[in-house]
Write a protein that holds these residues in place. Structure first.
Motif, PDB file in Angstrom:
ATOM      1  N   UNK A 142       0.814  -1.232   0.093  1.00 19.09           N
ATOM      2  CA  UNK A 142      -0.017  -0.143  -0.270  1.00 19.09           C
ATOM      3  C   UNK A 142       0.669   1.318  -0.031  1.00 19.09           C
ATOM      4  N   UNK A 143       2.047   1.387   0.626  1.00 21.93           N
ATOM      5  CA  UNK A 143       2.775   2.183   0.853  1.00 21.93           C
ATOM      6  C   UNK A 143       3.475   2.872  -0.577  1.00 21.93           C
ATOM      7  N   UNK A 144       4.100   1.645  -1.274  1.00 25.65           N
ATOM      8  CA  UNK A 144       4.468   1.965  -2.368  1.00 25.65           C
ATOM      9  C   UNK A 144       3.787   2.431  -3.613  1.00 25.65           C
ATOM     10  N   UNK A 145       2.606   1.928  -3.420  1.00 25.96           N
ATOM     11  CA  UNK A 145       1.719   2.337  -4.271  1.00 25.96           C
ATOM     12  C   UNK A 145       1.174   3.820  -4.121  1.00 25.96           C
ATOM     13  N   UNK A 146       1.133   4.370  -2.806  1.00 25.10           N
ATOM     14  CA  UNK A 146       0.914   5.572  -2.585  1.00 25.10           C
ATOM     15  C   UNK A 146       2.321   6.491  -2.972  1.00 25.10           C
TER      16      UNK A 146
END
Length: 328
Positions: A142-146
């Motif tokens: 989720x963090x890398x997507x954001x």
């Protein structure tokens, strides 16, 4: 005609010189950062640095994950000092590169140092999340997507309409995030992720759009390759995620058609990794196997057989059987 030809050749020569300068800066910074970090490994929560960053490989020999932080530091510093990085839309490419590299590295480092390996792959981590279990891999997904979307929005788009700019942001964000994860899937054998990065990054370094973004990271990766091949160090999630993110950001500076083609390949490979072992494909393809083994130490037969028999295929970052961190 002659004047335009001369101007074109002069511009190409300057581009090559800028790329070479960026690569040299990245290489020098990488060696300096690696030497400093391994001389005094940073500790964490009272634990000594050697324990925090140290791992044991299949040979029973120590390896360090500090190659990753050294790569990130060199890619960022070298990139900011390299000429030409501020030539993107609105001159915001340096900020986008900083965000994509550091954001991916921090999330990868979190997984490197806290990941348990109990859930693996997109399906495993997102399935655990659906059950109410927040794994380090889910945080990273989720963090890398954001981070990818934020970097794409920061870099901006030359599209003339709001709809076009929004589309470009989504495509470019997916490129950054998908490339970050994909590069980590190749960090399963000594030197493999760096080789993949150098091979895929070389064409981008030859383009006027991508060269400024990838020159320093490629120089840094090449400078650290001997440590990786000798099994003294490995990129880990920290370095592999950052390398992939920067390659994705460079690809995001291409025209819309090439970008969509690259994104399709990145998405396809990420999806395939859930079912297909990249290691098996590489091992069973003579040309790829020769490239993969180039510069590597011979693999003990028992350790090699055990590593190649691992299931699921892209379950974790291992170097011939030595687990280091989740691949996703």
């Amino acid at each position: 005609m002659d004047g335009r030809g001369t101007a074109g050749r002069t511009g190409a020569a300057r581009g090559i010189l800028r790329t070479a300068a960026g690569a040299a800066l990245g290489a020098v910074a990488a060696r300096a950062a690696y030497t400093a970090l391994t001389r005094r490994p940073p500790g964490l929560n009272g634990a000594p640095g050697a324990e925090v960053w140290g791992r044991t490989n299949h040979r029973g020999e120590p390896v360090t994950l500090l190659e990753g932080p050294a790569f990130v530091a060199a890619a960022v510093v070298g990139g900011l000092l390299a000429p030409g990085l501020g030539s993107g839309p609105g001159g915001r490419t340096p900020a986008a590169a900083l965000l994509s590299a550091d954001g991916s590295a921090v999330l990868g480092g979190y997984d490197d140092l806290t990941g348990s390996g109990t859930s693996r792959g997109f399906k495993g981590h997102l399935g655990a999340l659906a059950r109410g279990e927040v794994t380090s891999g889910a945080v990273k997904i989720l963090g890398i997507g954001a981070t990818g979307l934020a970097a794409a929005a920061t870099a901006g788009s030359p599209a003339p309409t709001r709809t076009g700019r929004a589309f470009d942001t989504l495509v470019n964000g997916a490129l950054v995030a998908g490339s970050a994860n994909l590069m980590n899937l190749f960090d399963l054998r000594p030197g493999r992720a760096v080789k993949v990065g150098l091979i895929t990054g070389a064409p981008l370094a030859l383009t006027s759009a991508g060269s400024a973004v990838v020159a320093a990271p490629l120089g840094a990766a090449a400078a650290l390759l001997p440590e990786d091949l000798a099994e003294r160090a490995m990129l880990g999630d920290t370095g592999a995620n950052a390398l992939g993110a920067l390659l994705g950001l460079a690809a995001a500076r291409l025209g819309r058609g090439p970008r969509l083609a690259v994104l399709a390949a990145v998405v396809g490979l990420n999806a395939a990794s859930e079912k297909i072992s990249f290691t098996k494909v590489i091992r069973d393809t003579p040309v790829l196997h020769r490239i993969d083994m180039l510069g590597r130490r011979p693999v003990p037969e028992a350790a090699g057989a055990a590593a190649n028999a691992a299931v699921p295929p892209q379950a974790g970052s291992v170097e011939d059987g030595a687990p280091a961190a989740d691949a996703v």
